[in-house]
Design a protein around this motif. Sequence first.
Motif, PDB file in Angstrom:
ATOM      1  N   ARG A  98      49.341   1.069 -51.169  1.00 17.10           N
ATOM      2  CA  ARG A  98      48.497   2.265 -51.273  1.00 17.10           C
ATOM      3  C   ARG A  98      48.407   2.735 -52.720  1.00 17.10           C
ATOM      4  NH1 ARG A  98      46.370   6.476 -48.273  1.00 17.10           N
ATOM      5  NH2 ARG A  98      46.754   5.221 -46.419  1.00 17.10           N
ATOM      6  N   THR A 124      44.356  -6.993 -40.779  1.00 22.67           N
ATOM      7  CA  THR A 124      44.775  -5.717 -40.182  1.00 22.67           C
ATOM      8  C   THR A 124      45.109  -4.645 -41.208  1.00 22.67           C
ATOM      9  OG1 THR A 124      47.076  -6.499 -40.111  1.00 22.67           O
ATOM     10  CG2 THR A 124      45.706  -6.898 -38.160  1.00 22.67           C
ATOM     11  N   TYR A 126      43.308  -3.613 -44.331  1.00 26.64           N
ATOM     12  CA  TYR A 126      42.443  -2.969 -45.308  1.00 26.64           C
ATOM     13  C   TYR A 126      41.462  -1.945 -44.754  1.00 26.64           C
ATOM     14  CZ  TYR A 126      44.554  -6.537 -48.149  1.00 26.64           C
ATOM     15  OH  TYR A 126      45.478  -7.319 -48.795  1.00 26.64           O
ATOM     16  N   ARG A 128      42.193   0.795 -43.350  1.00 27.91           N
ATOM     17  CA  ARG A 128      42.650   2.151 -43.684  1.00 27.91           C
ATOM     18  C   ARG A 128      42.306   2.545 -45.115  1.00 27.91           C
ATOM     19  NH1 ARG A 128      47.601  -0.784 -43.251  1.00 27.91           N
ATOM     20  NH2 ARG A 128      48.860  -0.872 -45.146  1.00 27.91           N
ATOM     21  N   PRO A 321      38.538   7.680 -45.078  1.00 26.68           N
ATOM     22  CA  PRO A 321      39.927   8.093 -44.865  1.00 26.68           C
ATOM     23  C   PRO A 321      40.811   7.976 -46.102  1.00 26.68           C
ATOM     24  CG  PRO A 321      39.625   5.861 -44.073  1.00 26.68           C
ATOM     25  CD  PRO A 321      38.271   6.330 -44.535  1.00 26.68           C
ATOM     26  N   PHE A 322      40.303   7.373 -47.168  1.00 23.50           N
ATOM     27  CA  PHE A 322      41.171   7.063 -48.299  1.00 23.50           C
ATOM     28  C   PHE A 322      40.763   7.754 -49.593  1.00 23.50           C
ATOM     29  CE2 PHE A 322      42.711   3.879 -51.573  1.00 23.50           C
ATOM     30  CZ  PHE A 322      44.047   4.245 -51.468  1.00 23.50           C
ATOM     31  N   ASP A 354      34.168   2.095 -43.669  1.00 20.90           N
ATOM     32  CA  ASP A 354      34.422   0.664 -43.481  1.00 20.90           C
ATOM     33  C   ASP A 354      33.277  -0.009 -42.729  1.00 20.90           C
ATOM     34  OD1 ASP A 354      35.162   2.180 -41.217  1.00 20.90           O
ATOM     35  OD2 ASP A 354      36.511   0.610 -40.500  1.00 20.90           O
TER      36      ASP A 354
END
Length: 402
Positions: A98, A124, A126, A128, A321-322, A354
């Motif tokens: 992160r 599984t 990236y 986020r 979300p990031f 995404d």
Amino acid sequence: MASTNGITVRSARAEERPEIVQLSEISFGMRVNPADLEYAEQVFPTERALVAVDGDQIVGHANDRVMTVTVPGERTVQASGVTSVVVAPTHRRRGILRSLYTELHRRSESENLPLTIFTASEGTIYGRFGYGPTIVTNEVLMPGRTAEFRPTTPDPGGVRVAAPDEAKTVIPEIYDRWRRFVPGAQIRPEARWQQRVFADAVQSEGGSPQFFLVHPDGYAIFRRAWNDDGKNIATIRELRAITPEAHIALWRVLLGMDLVHTIETELADRDPLPHLLTDPRLVKVTGRHDALWARVMDVPAALSARTYQRDLDVVLSVDDPFRDAGGTFALRVRDGIADCEPTDRAPDLELGIDILGSLYFGSYRARDFAAANRIQAKDAARLRAFDEAFGSEREAELGWFF
């Protein structure tokens, strides 16, 4: 630059290159060819690399390169092409990944890059960070010599074997013409041509040197090797065709080579090869995987950069979300050209950033994400228009792996 849980993220130093290579080898489970290092440094210079440091030990690494990438409509955008993202097995679950991505994205934002892309080793991780798979490819196997072309398939000819010295001159020019109209294809730096295509170390273990077929509008790069069962395998590492004639001509040569039992390669979903043969089942798909992931860094800039297949007037609610690239945006398309800007109007569709990355190059369909409840649409007509608009005349393909 940043410090989390005693781990500091900062710019890499030239003298740390050997330690970075060692970390990459243990993380990816592969040996880095020493002959590649000089070329690799030219493609992804250490001066742009980031490292995560625990005391005096490098425990994480990421690098990128500003790439010119083709998008639908034969346009291009500047994108951050991220590579070699690794975390030491001794330092997992400490927020290092992160922290690395936070710094990478800050840099992309400061450089006004509307898109970030990379080739992912795992599927599984990236989402986020706002990435979605955006280009797919198929691994295929075909028998050599037994495949027959349909009587209606033309035989354009024009293919010849090129020696390496000639290939160095001819193939990059053909690739550059090809990549200008193929979404997802990038300008390929000279050092990458040398490293992956023309370097002296072109002989695989137990296999042949690399061979080159050229046509005025296409080329193929392949190797041959004998397996333990005495079967000869031809591996087509790259085939680029600007015209249908070049595509047919190259495959006529490849499928007609003597002593070849099996041909293996990768094809895009809509590659016409199966339709050229009397038995399309001979083109057997043995695997399907994502070839590229994308994250939209600036929604108005990215959506205005490409063209669209139909007129559209829609309001999108995009969740990020990031970072802070999300919001509500009015997207208006006329004659393929888009305007996009923030708005306070009520949204017609809601989706994650995404998903927007997955749709961007035209390979994925909005209607499929809606069926999976990952796009929420106000009504079916708006969803249908959105789905049709984001299609692409030309199927997206990754230009070169990084």
